[in-house]
Enzyme design. Structure first.
Site, short mmCIF file in Angstrom:
data_model
loop_
_atom_site.label_atom_id
_atom_site.label_comp_id
_atom_site.label_asym_id
_atom_site.label_seq_id
_atom_site.Cartn_x
_atom_site.Cartn_y
_atom_site.Cartn_z
N ASP A 77 0.82 -1.21 0.00
CA ASP A 77 0.00 0.00 0.00
C ASP A 77 0.85 1.26 0.00
O ASP A 77 0.44 2.31 -0.50
CB ASP A 77 -0.90 0.04 1.25
CG ASP A 77 -1.75 -1.22 1.37
OD1 ASP A 77 -1.74 -2.03 0.43
OD2 ASP A 77 -2.42 -1.37 2.41
N ASP B 181 -2.58 5.58 -2.96
CA ASP B 181 -1.90 4.45 -2.31
C ASP B 181 -1.28 3.61 -3.42
O ASP B 181 -1.85 3.48 -4.52
CB ASP B 181 -2.91 3.56 -1.56
CG ASP B 181 -3.21 4.06 -0.15
OD1 ASP B 181 -2.84 5.20 0.19
OD2 ASP B 181 -3.85 3.29 0.61
N HIS C 269 -7.87 -0.05 -3.19
CA HIS C 269 -6.84 -0.93 -3.72
C HIS C 269 -7.36 -1.86 -4.82
O HIS C 269 -8.41 -2.46 -4.68
CB HIS C 269 -6.15 -1.76 -2.62
CG HIS C 269 -5.60 -0.86 -1.55
ND1 HIS C 269 -5.44 -1.24 -0.26
CD2 HIS C 269 -5.17 0.43 -1.59
CE1 HIS C 269 -4.94 -0.23 0.45
NE2 HIS C 269 -4.78 0.80 -0.34
N ASP D 84 -6.01 -4.65 -5.94
CA ASP D 84 -5.56 -6.04 -5.95
C ASP D 84 -6.55 -7.07 -5.40
O ASP D 84 -6.17 -8.21 -5.08
CB ASP D 84 -4.16 -6.19 -5.31
CG ASP D 84 -4.07 -5.61 -3.91
OD1 ASP D 84 -5.08 -5.09 -3.41
OD2 ASP D 84 -2.97 -5.70 -3.31
N CYS E 245 -0.93 -8.02 -0.70
CA CYS E 245 -0.84 -6.78 0.09
C CYS E 245 0.37 -6.74 1.02
O CYS E 245 0.94 -5.68 1.26
CB CYS E 245 -2.07 -6.59 0.97
SG CYS E 245 -3.63 -6.88 0.18
N1 ARG Z 1 -10.48 -3.37 -1.08
C1 ARG Z 1 -10.06 -4.72 -1.10
C2 ARG Z 1 -11.23 -5.61 -0.76
O1 ARG Z 1 -11.74 -5.57 0.30
C3 ARG Z 1 -8.96 -4.98 -0.15
C4 ARG Z 1 -7.66 -4.63 -0.72
C5 ARG Z 1 -6.56 -4.97 0.16
N2 ARG Z 1 -5.39 -4.68 -0.56
C6 ARG Z 1 -4.28 -4.18 -0.02
N3 ARG Z 1 -3.26 -3.95 -0.83
N4 ARG Z 1 -4.21 -3.85 1.25
O2 ARG Z 1 -11.68 -6.39 -1.53
#
Ligand code: ARG
Length: 378
Positions: free
Chosen positions: A108, A195, A246, A248, A359
């Site tokens: 992040d 981020d 994010h 990913d 992550c």
């Molecule tokens: N927003 C994403 C979800 O809940 C979580 C992403 C977490 N990624 C990270 N690089 N911390 O599906």
């Protein structure tokens, strides 16, 4: 003298990586950027401060197991951040908080683009100083690797003026849906923020999610910053995601394109790419977009900040090998059907710390150099 920092995409053969740590991890205090990520049910019930010792110990076991797999099974050089006491308060001229977050998710904070590492602005107050945990690593690499560029993107104020304080916190409300559908989020456009985990690195092309954590000004900052080196920055949205944070868990490259066949990106079925973005970025490209399988379970730890789509949060250590959470069987079967061998690791005890296997890592070096996978933009 060898270059230490060099990584242009998410799949080339991995040689060196940073892996986060769970030490001193805290639940952040209530603040706009954190509040926007919580389920309505959690909004008024959580207690900020140091996570329970037992929770940290359990996470440590899974972190250390992943460390061993990376080092001994994948032959990857591993770097770990410094242990900093995140239960300490911070006070800047613009805000004050009782405790901070953690150093579990370098993905992040640190954005690696080729030979450059950018400490990203972030937008959570609890994460204001998060990149400090990696300063020793960065300083050390910078001394040795004469081609490394070390950049700190503009530090935002994180003052109240940076947020839409009238944001609809209830993630089940119609109002929230309307805001998201018109790409209005908890952060506003007063200052550039992004981020690193909102950036998908596909060689010459950087696909960047406009989200709670990355605003349009942040995307514009990245565009101007990388333009002279020939990068192309594309803004993308996933309007089905009511807590967009994010990229990913929404869009993951699995198979790189070759002359013979298109590459494959998996897209979360509950968060399809906005049709206009899909048309603009991917029509005429070398990529085919497939729907990711549903997760093995929709259960997630409480105060997780992430969704069950962490099932997509895998790490490719080479084009034919991935590390995947061991219970995510549908993901594993799908990857194996594409010829990607999966190393299975238990990682659910870490989910609560802000993310999954992708992550908690940040590339330092992968073999191979920069290519274009988008002839439509050449
Ligand atoms: N927003 C994403 C979800 O809940 C979580 C992403 C977490 N990624 C990270 N690089 N911390 O599906």
């Amino acid at each position: 003298m060898m270059d230490i920092v060099s990584s242009y995409n998410e799949w080339d053969h991995l040689e060196e990586i940073i892996l986060g740590i769970p030490d001193y991890a805290c639940i952040p205090q209530d603040e706009p950027a954190y509040r926007s990520k919580l389920d309505a049910a959690d909004l008024n019930t959580f207690t900020a401060g140091l996570r329970k010792d037992e929770t940290i110990q359990k996470a440590r076991v899974q972190f250390d197991n992943l460390a061993r797999i990376l080092e001994y099974q994948c032959n990857v050089k591993l770097l770990r951040p410094e242990k900093i006491d995140y239960s300490k308060s911070i006070k800047t001229p613009f805000f004050e908080i009782e405790n901070q977050n953690c150093a579990a998710c370098p993905r992040d904070t640190l954005l690696v683009i080729g030979n450059e590492i950018i400490e990203t602005p972030m937008s959570n107050r609890a994460r204001y100083f998060e990149s400090m945990a990696y300063r020793k690593i960065l300083n050390d690499i910078w001394e040795k690797d004469k081609n490394m560029l070390w950049t700190n993107a503009p530090k935002p104020t994180m003052a109240d003026s940076m947020y839409n304080l009238d944001f609809p916190w209830d993630d089940k409300s119609k109002e929230r849906k309307d805001w998201i559908e018109s790409y209005k989020y908890v952060t506003n456009e007063t200052e550039p923020v992004f981020d690193a985990a909102d950036v998908l690195r596909l060689g010459k092309d950087l696909v960047v999610q406009n989200s709670f954590t990355t605003n349009r000004k942040g995307i514009e900052w990245l565009r101007r910053h990388t333009k002279s080196r020939g990068y192309r920055v594309h803004e993308i949205h996933f309007p089905g995601d009511l807590s967009p944070v994010h990229i990913d868990c929404s869009l993951i490259p699995l198979v790189p394109p070759t002359n013979e066949r298109k590459g494959i990106l998996m897209n979360c079925p509950e968060r399809p790419i906005a049709p206009a973005d899909k048309e603009r970025i991917f029509s005429g490209s070398n990529w085919e977009i497939q729907s990711a399988p549903m997760p093995f379970t929709t259960k997630i730890p409480e105060l997780c900040q992430s969704s069950y789509w962490l099932c997509m949060n895998l790490l490719l250590v080479s084009p034919d090998r991935a590390i995947v959470e061991e219970t995510e069987i549908p993901t594993i079967n799908y990857l194996e059907s594409l010829g990607i061998k999966c190393l299975r690791v238990p990682f659910r005890d870490v989910y609560g710390f802000g993310g999954g296997i992708h992550c908690v890592t940040s590339d330092i070096r992968r073999r191979g150099d920069r290519k274009s996978y988008f002839p439509n933009f050449d």
